[in-house]
Design a protein around this motif. Structure first.
Motif, PDB file in Angstrom:
ATOM      1  N   ARG A 115     -46.468  -7.543 -10.948  1.00  0.00           N
ATOM      2  CA  ARG A 115     -47.027  -8.619 -11.765  1.00  0.00           C
ATOM      3  C   ARG A 115     -45.913  -9.614 -12.020  1.00  0.00           C
ATOM      4  O   ARG A 115     -44.806  -9.251 -12.402  1.00  0.00           O
ATOM      5  N   GLY A 116     -46.208 -10.884 -11.819  1.00  0.00           N
ATOM      6  CA  GLY A 116     -45.250 -11.943 -12.085  1.00  0.00           C
ATOM      7  C   GLY A 116     -45.205 -12.279 -13.562  1.00  0.00           C
ATOM      8  O   GLY A 116     -45.893 -11.662 -14.384  1.00  0.00           O
ATOM      9  N   PRO A 117     -44.416 -13.280 -13.929  1.00  0.00           N
ATOM     10  CA  PRO A 117     -44.226 -13.645 -15.327  1.00  0.00           C
ATOM     11  C   PRO A 117     -45.508 -13.995 -16.077  1.00  0.00           C
ATOM     12  O   PRO A 117     -45.584 -13.851 -17.276  1.00  0.00           O
ATOM     13  N   HIS A 118     -46.531 -14.452 -15.365  1.00  0.00           N
ATOM     14  CA  HIS A 118     -47.776 -14.827 -16.037  1.00  0.00           C
ATOM     15  C   HIS A 118     -48.931 -13.903 -15.674  1.00  0.00           C
ATOM     16  O   HIS A 118     -50.093 -14.273 -15.793  1.00  0.00           O
ATOM     17  N   GLY A 119     -48.591 -12.692 -15.212  1.00  0.00           N
ATOM     18  CA  GLY A 119     -49.611 -11.694 -14.935  1.00  0.00           C
ATOM     19  C   GLY A 119     -50.239 -11.782 -13.559  1.00  0.00           C
ATOM     20  O   GLY A 119     -51.023 -10.917 -13.196  1.00  0.00           O
ATOM     21  N   ARG A 120     -49.914 -12.791 -12.794  1.00  0.00           N
ATOM     22  CA  ARG A 120     -50.456 -12.897 -11.445  1.00  0.00           C
ATOM     23  C   ARG A 120     -49.713 -11.947 -10.519  1.00  0.00           C
ATOM     24  O   ARG A 120     -48.572 -11.583 -10.772  1.00  0.00           O
ATOM     25  N   LEU A 121     -50.355 -11.569  -9.428  1.00  0.00           N
ATOM     26  CA  LEU A 121     -49.702 -10.716  -8.445  1.00  0.00           C
ATOM     27  C   LEU A 121     -48.649 -11.519  -7.690  1.00  0.00           C
ATOM     28  O   LEU A 121     -48.886 -12.670  -7.324  1.00  0.00           O
ATOM     29  N   GLU A 122     -47.500 -10.905  -7.495  1.00  0.00           N
ATOM     30  CA  GLU A 122     -46.482 -11.516  -6.650  1.00  0.00           C
ATOM     31  C   GLU A 122     -46.043 -10.496  -5.620  1.00  0.00           C
ATOM     32  O   GLU A 122     -46.110  -9.300  -5.842  1.00  0.00           O
ATOM     33  N   ARG A 123     -45.581 -11.011  -4.484  1.00  0.00           N
ATOM     34  CA  ARG A 123     -45.186 -10.152  -3.382  1.00  0.00           C
ATOM     35  C   ARG A 123     -43.700 -10.324  -3.121  1.00  0.00           C
ATOM     36  O   ARG A 123     -43.200 -11.444  -3.042  1.00  0.00           O
ATOM     37  N   LEU A 124     -42.985  -9.194  -3.000  1.00  0.00           N
ATOM     38  CA  LEU A 124     -41.577  -9.204  -2.618  1.00  0.00           C
ATOM     39  C   LEU A 124     -41.449  -8.642  -1.213  1.00  0.00           C
ATOM     40  O   LEU A 124     -42.159  -7.717  -0.836  1.00  0.00           O
ATOM     41  N   LYS A 125     -40.528  -9.221  -0.443  1.00  0.00           N
ATOM     42  CA  LYS A 125     -40.200  -8.732   0.897  1.00  0.00           C
ATOM     43  C   LYS A 125     -38.699  -8.785   1.045  1.00  0.00           C
ATOM     44  O   LYS A 125     -38.044  -9.637   0.450  1.00  0.00           O
ATOM     45  N   TYR A 126     -38.158  -7.896   1.871  1.00  0.00           N
ATOM     46  CA  TYR A 126     -36.729  -7.933   2.156  1.00  0.00           C
ATOM     47  C   TYR A 126     -36.502  -8.755   3.411  1.00  0.00           C
ATOM     48  O   TYR A 126     -37.147  -8.537   4.435  1.00  0.00           O
ATOM     49  N   SER A 127     -35.591  -9.712   3.335  1.00  0.00           N
ATOM     50  CA  SER A 127     -35.256 -10.545   4.486  1.00  0.00           C
ATOM     51  C   SER A 127     -33.972 -10.018   5.119  1.00  0.00           C
ATOM     52  O   SER A 127     -32.904 -10.090   4.512  1.00  0.00           O
ATOM     53  N   GLU A 128     -34.097  -9.494   6.319  1.00  0.00           N
ATOM     54  CA  GLU A 128     -32.922  -9.008   7.052  1.00  0.00           C
ATOM     55  C   GLU A 128     -31.964 -10.153   7.351  1.00  0.00           C
ATOM     56  O   GLU A 128     -30.752 -10.009   7.254  1.00  0.00           O
ATOM     57  N   SER A 129     -32.507 -11.315   7.729  1.00  0.00           N
ATOM     58  CA  SER A 129     -31.654 -12.443   8.106  1.00  0.00           C
ATOM     59  C   SER A 129     -30.852 -12.974   6.923  1.00  0.00           C
ATOM     60  O   SER A 129     -29.721 -13.410   7.083  1.00  0.00           O
ATOM     61  N   LEU A 130     -31.428 -12.920   5.726  1.00  0.00           N
ATOM     62  CA  LEU A 130     -30.729 -13.400   4.538  1.00  0.00           C
ATOM     63  C   LEU A 130     -29.986 -12.274   3.808  1.00  0.00           C
ATOM     64  O   LEU A 130     -29.135 -12.541   2.970  1.00  0.00           O
ATOM     65  N   GLY A 131     -30.364 -11.034   4.090  1.00  0.00           N
ATOM     66  CA  GLY A 131     -29.733  -9.906   3.414  1.00  0.00           C
ATOM     67  C   GLY A 131     -30.071  -9.840   1.939  1.00  0.00           C
ATOM     68  O   GLY A 131     -29.258  -9.421   1.124  1.00  0.00           O
ATOM     69  N   GLN A 132     -31.296 -10.225   1.591  1.00  0.00           N
ATOM     70  CA  GLN A 132     -31.701 -10.223   0.184  1.00  0.00           C
ATOM     71  C   GLN A 132     -33.220 -10.123   0.072  1.00  0.00           C
ATOM     72  O   GLN A 132     -33.939 -10.342   1.029  1.00  0.00           O
ATOM     73  N   TRP A 133     -33.668  -9.784  -1.122  1.00  0.00           N
ATOM     74  CA  TRP A 133     -35.092  -9.760  -1.433  1.00  0.00           C
ATOM     75  C   TRP A 133     -35.555 -11.176  -1.676  1.00  0.00           C
ATOM     76  O   TRP A 133     -34.847 -11.984  -2.266  1.00  0.00           O
ATOM     77  N   LYS A 134     -36.778 -11.480  -1.227  1.00  0.00           N
ATOM     78  CA  LYS A 134     -37.375 -12.791  -1.448  1.00  0.00           C
ATOM     79  C   LYS A 134     -38.719 -12.621  -2.136  1.00  0.00           C
ATOM     80  O   LYS A 134     -39.457 -11.688  -1.837  1.00  0.00           O
ATOM     81  N   ARG A 135     -39.014 -13.506  -3.040  1.00  0.00           N
ATOM     82  CA  ARG A 135     -40.354 -13.561  -3.603  1.00  0.00           C
ATOM     83  C   ARG A 135     -41.206 -14.370  -2.646  1.00  0.00           C
ATOM     84  O   ARG A 135     -40.809 -15.433  -2.193  1.00  0.00           O
ATOM     85  N   GLY A 136     -42.378 -13.850  -2.327  1.00  0.00           N
ATOM     86  CA  GLY A 136     -43.290 -14.576  -1.458  1.00  0.00           C
ATOM     87  C   GLY A 136     -43.977 -15.687  -2.219  1.00  0.00           C
ATOM     88  O   GLY A 136     -43.975 -15.710  -3.457  1.00  0.00           O
ATOM     89  N   LEU A 137     -44.581 -16.598  -1.483  1.00  0.00           N
ATOM     90  CA  LEU A 137     -45.405 -17.607  -2.132  1.00  0.00           C
ATOM     91  C   LEU A 137     -46.525 -16.902  -2.868  1.00  0.00           C
ATOM     92  O   LEU A 137     -47.005 -15.863  -2.453  1.00  0.00           O
ATOM     93  N   TYR A 138     -46.944 -17.486  -3.962  1.00  0.00           N
ATOM     94  CA  TYR A 138     -48.065 -16.908  -4.685  1.00  0.00           C
ATOM     95  C   TYR A 138     -49.312 -17.034  -3.823  1.00  0.00           C
ATOM     96  O   TYR A 138     -49.547 -18.056  -3.206  1.00  0.00           O
ATOM     97  N   HIS A 139     -50.075 -15.984  -3.769  1.00  0.00           N
ATOM     98  CA  HIS A 139     -51.321 -15.961  -3.026  1.00  0.00           C
ATOM     99  C   HIS A 139     -52.456 -15.819  -4.022  1.00  0.00           C
ATOM    100  O   HIS A 139     -52.248 -15.469  -5.180  1.00  0.00           O
TER     101      HIS A 139
END
Length: 162
Positions: A42-66
């Motif tokens: 759950r994101g800051p306002h209760g909406r669903l958020e998606r996290l993915k790990y980016s191998e190229s960046l070497g970090q976790w990224k928050r996906g666009l809100y869907h």
């Protein structure tokens, strides 16, 4: 009444799982086709958020809100044994670490035209639009006004504190 609610999908086990997740407790959806798992919280306002790990960046990224229904459908398919997914499991946010802002699109300091908050650069501004104003857009600059880099330093002198 049972047929009405099942028609809307509220009887599916995914709805129970989604009712339990929070900013701290999420769900990992194991995706065999893409080879990259989705992590829903759950994101800051209760909406669903998606996290993915980016191998190229070497970090976790928050996906666009869907639309929440899109993310719910992924969980439904994983629970129902769709061939794209191996399964799902609960996961705690501290197991993943915090996603870092990725600098894209906005290379100069900008101020949000909706609430006047300042952003130095990057998709932190895009997160702000999604989190605070519930706007998901690739064209972030329509909601931003350019701000000279040195302008924000004047704020520390405001109110006679200089």
């Amino acid at each position: 009444m049972g047929s009405e609610s099942s028609g809307r999908g509220v009887d599916h086990p995914a709805d129970v799982v989604l009712g339990e997740i929070s900013a701290r407790l999420g769900v990992q959806i194991i995706n065999d086709w893409s080879g990259k798992d989705d992590y829903l919280f759950r994101g800051p306002h209760g909406r669903l958020e998606r996290l993915k790990y980016s191998e190229s960046l070497g970090q976790w990224k928050r996906g666009l809100y869907h639309i929440d229904e899109v993310l719910r459908d992924s969980l439904v398919r994983s629970i129902d044994g769709h061939s794209q997914f191996t399964g799902w499991s609960y996961v705690y946010r501290e197991q993943l670490g915090e996603p870092e802002p990725v600098v894209i699109d906005i290379s100069n300091p900008a101020r949000c035209t909706l609430c006047h908050e300042r952003f130095p650069s990057g998709n932190a501004f895009g997160w702000h639009l999604a989190d605070v104003h519930q706007i998901d857009t690739d064209e972030k600059m329509e909601f931003a006004v350019p701000e000279p880099e040195n302008q924000h330093t004047l704020n520390k002198w405001a109110g006679g504190s200089a």
